[in-house]
Scaffold this motif. Structure first.
Motif, PDB file in Angstrom:
ATOM      1  N   PRO A 259     -40.591  32.324 -41.927  1.00 49.26           N
ATOM      2  CA  PRO A 259     -40.841  31.172 -41.057  1.00 49.26           C
ATOM      3  C   PRO A 259     -40.286  31.284 -39.640  1.00 49.26           C
ATOM      4  O   PRO A 259     -40.924  30.829 -38.689  1.00 49.26           O
ATOM      5  N   GLU A 260     -39.119  31.870 -39.470  1.00 48.43           N
ATOM      6  CA  GLU A 260     -38.476  31.895 -38.149  1.00 48.43           C
ATOM      7  C   GLU A 260     -38.762  33.166 -37.352  1.00 48.43           C
ATOM      8  O   GLU A 260     -38.299  33.301 -36.221  1.00 48.43           O
ATOM      9  N   ALA A 261     -39.508  34.090 -37.928  1.00 42.05           N
ATOM     10  CA  ALA A 261     -39.776  35.365 -37.253  1.00 42.05           C
ATOM     11  C   ALA A 261     -41.022  35.281 -36.388  1.00 42.05           C
ATOM     12  O   ALA A 261     -41.986  34.586 -36.723  1.00 42.05           O
ATOM     13  N   GLY A 262     -40.998  36.022 -35.282  1.00 37.13           N
ATOM     14  CA  GLY A 262     -42.169  36.159 -34.448  1.00 37.13           C
ATOM     15  C   GLY A 262     -42.851  37.488 -34.722  1.00 37.13           C
ATOM     16  O   GLY A 262     -42.651  38.100 -35.771  1.00 37.13           O
ATOM     17  N   HIS A 263     -43.646  37.937 -33.774  1.00 41.69           N
ATOM     18  CA  HIS A 263     -44.322  39.219 -33.922  1.00 41.69           C
ATOM     19  C   HIS A 263     -43.297  40.353 -33.783  1.00 41.69           C
ATOM     20  O   HIS A 263     -42.267  40.210 -33.149  1.00 41.69           O
ATOM     21  N   ALA A 264     -43.600  41.490 -34.415  1.00 41.00           N
ATOM     22  CA  ALA A 264     -42.791  42.709 -34.276  1.00 41.00           C
ATOM     23  C   ALA A 264     -41.335  42.490 -34.684  1.00 41.00           C
ATOM     24  O   ALA A 264     -40.427  43.068 -34.094  1.00 41.00           O
ATOM     25  N   PHE A 265     -41.115  41.695 -35.726  1.00 44.21           N
ATOM     26  CA  PHE A 265     -39.741  41.408 -36.119  1.00 44.21           C
ATOM     27  C   PHE A 265     -39.042  42.601 -36.760  1.00 44.21           C
ATOM     28  O   PHE A 265     -37.828  42.617 -36.889  1.00 44.21           O
ATOM     29  N   HIS A 266     -39.809  43.638 -37.150  1.00 47.31           N
ATOM     30  CA  HIS A 266     -39.180  44.841 -37.702  1.00 47.31           C
ATOM     31  C   HIS A 266     -38.813  45.854 -36.624  1.00 47.31           C
ATOM     32  O   HIS A 266     -38.067  46.792 -36.891  1.00 47.31           O
ATOM     33  N   ALA A 267     -39.333  45.688 -35.423  1.00 45.05           N
ATOM     34  CA  ALA A 267     -39.149  46.669 -34.342  1.00 45.05           C
ATOM     35  C   ALA A 267     -37.729  46.581 -33.802  1.00 45.05           C
ATOM     36  O   ALA A 267     -37.433  45.828 -32.871  1.00 45.05           O
ATOM     37  N   ASP A 268     -36.825  47.369 -34.369  1.00 42.83           N
ATOM     38  CA  ASP A 268     -35.396  47.243 -34.100  1.00 42.83           C
ATOM     39  C   ASP A 268     -34.984  47.601 -32.682  1.00 42.83           C
ATOM     40  O   ASP A 268     -33.852  47.364 -32.286  1.00 42.83           O
ATOM     41  N   TYR A 269     -35.883  48.187 -31.914  1.00 48.79           N
ATOM     42  CA  TYR A 269     -35.585  48.595 -30.547  1.00 48.79           C
ATOM     43  C   TYR A 269     -36.063  47.563 -29.524  1.00 48.79           C
ATOM     44  O   TYR A 269     -35.926  47.775 -28.312  1.00 48.79           O
ATOM     45  N   ARG A 270     -36.626  46.431 -29.982  1.00 50.78           N
ATOM     46  CA  ARG A 270     -37.212  45.426 -29.081  1.00 50.78           C
ATOM     47  C   ARG A 270     -36.501  44.087 -29.243  1.00 50.78           C
ATOM     48  O   ARG A 270     -35.898  43.793 -30.278  1.00 50.78           O
ATOM     49  N   PRO A 271     -36.600  43.216 -28.223  1.00 56.77           N
ATOM     50  CA  PRO A 271     -35.974  41.886 -28.318  1.00 56.77           C
ATOM     51  C   PRO A 271     -36.529  41.034 -29.456  1.00 56.77           C
ATOM     52  O   PRO A 271     -35.869  40.087 -29.904  1.00 56.77           O
ATOM     53  N   SER A 272     -37.723  41.354 -29.928  1.00 57.38           N
ATOM     54  CA  SER A 272     -38.348  40.598 -31.018  1.00 57.38           C
ATOM     55  C   SER A 272     -37.702  40.849 -32.379  1.00 57.38           C
ATOM     56  O   SER A 272     -37.967  40.124 -33.344  1.00 57.38           O
ATOM     57  N   TYR A 273     -36.852  41.853 -32.473  1.00 55.05           N
ATOM     58  CA  TYR A 273     -36.236  42.252 -33.748  1.00 55.05           C
ATOM     59  C   TYR A 273     -35.403  41.130 -34.343  1.00 55.05           C
ATOM     60  O   TYR A 273     -34.627  40.479 -33.659  1.00 55.05           O
ATOM     61  N   ARG A 274     -35.602  40.912 -35.640  1.00 58.41           N
ATOM     62  CA  ARG A 274     -34.781  39.977 -36.397  1.00 58.41           C
ATOM     63  C   ARG A 274     -34.235  40.726 -37.602  1.00 58.41           C
ATOM     64  O   ARG A 274     -34.977  41.066 -38.531  1.00 58.41           O
TER      65      ARG A 274
END
Length: 297
Positions: A259-274
């Motif tokens: 629910p709280e994740a946006g796009h690319a939440f697995h991309a650990d090198y980007r600000p989108s990472y959760r």
């Protein structure tokens, strides 16, 4: 350490696109050691760097169905195997450090992971710093049929170099998440697949005639979809539509929404990472493969 020291190398050399363009230039130039330019600056404090000790890794050429040369990064455990195979489909940024690291993470779990450069005929997204330019000049020109053929070539390579043809899996991220749904429909020999936040709906075109929603009711391969509830590019309505269509089939596919994740939440090198959602998604991936008979150690 490399796997390919046989006549396949000579076959690849005959496919190089121009005189003076060596095998090494092609392979090194198509798959970068670092991160793609468009992903800079990298979030160094969260970016994962999985060591390659105890693994066999490298970049080797595939021969696509159209007889074009396609470089691929692979990682697998040391030893003879055979190892279960995981195809890895990249984001729009190509086979850069993050995708290579995903392959090494899978190899540390006992898999032969292979990520072909699915953009090689259209251009090199790793060298372009503008995301929209990558989308317009490269991604928009890639035919689905070409992608599926290159993934078939990756299966052939892996299963003739230590991979087990009877234990075949796939995962992909963003653009590669959509491709994962498509390949699951294309190749019923897959045991299972995991699609991370891949586009589900869209208008048909000559290059992209089908979308995952068109294929969902007839899937036979169990696919786990991992999506973010706050993804601005993939509406939750699309995700709910896909869930409903999957229920009409018999593949056993599932979709999980964080629910709280946006796009690319697995991309650990980007600000989108959760981190929490990424780690939970990875655990679910490994469990999904194991549930569907990976036969890991």
């Amino acid at each position: 350490m490399t796997l390919l020291e046989d006549e396949s190398g000579a076959e690849f050399d005959s496919l190089l696109p121009r005189v003076g363009f060596t095998r090494r230039d092609f392979l090194v130039g198509s798959i970068v050691a670092g991160f793609a330019l468009a992903t800079q600056p990298v979030m160094a404090q969260t970016a994962i760097d999985t060591p390659a000790d105890g693994l066999v890794t490298g970049i080797e050429p595939l021969v696509g169905a159209d007889r074009q040369a396609v470089p691929a990064y692979y990682a697998r455990p040391e030893g003879k195997g055979p190892f279960p195979v995981v195809l890895v489909a990249s984001e729009i940024f190509g086979v850069h450090h993050y995708i290579q690291d995903v392959c090494r993470r899978l190899a540390r779990q006992g898999y032969f992971a292979i990520a072909p450069d699915l953009f090689v005929r259209q251009g090199d997204p790793t060298k372009i710093s503008n995301v929209q330019l990558i989308l317009d000049s490269i991604v928009a020109k890639v035919p689905d049929a070409q992608v599926l053929g290159d993934l078939d070539a990756a299966v052939k390579f892996a299963t003739t170099h230590g991979g087990d043809a009877k234990r075949l899996y796939m995962t992909g991220f963003c653009w590669g998440g959509r491709v994962t749904w498509l390949y699951a429909a294309h190749n019923p020999k897959l045991r299972a697949a995991v699609a991370w936040y891949g586009k589900l709906e869209g208008a048909p075109s000559a290059l992209n005639p089908k979308q995952p929603v068109d294929l969902a009711p007839n899937l036979t391969v169990p696919v786990l979809g991992l999506y973010g509830g706050k993804d601005q590019g993939i509406p939750l309505d699309d995700v709910e539509d896909m869930k409903g269509l999957l229920k009409k089939g018999s593949s056993g596919s599932e979709i999980i929404v964080f629910p709280e994740a946006g796009h690319a939440f697995h991309a650990d090198y980007r600000p989108s990472y959760r981190q929490a959602e990424a780690e939970e998604g990875w655990k679910r991936l490994l469990d999904w493969f194991a549930r569907h008979g990976s036969g890991r150690g």
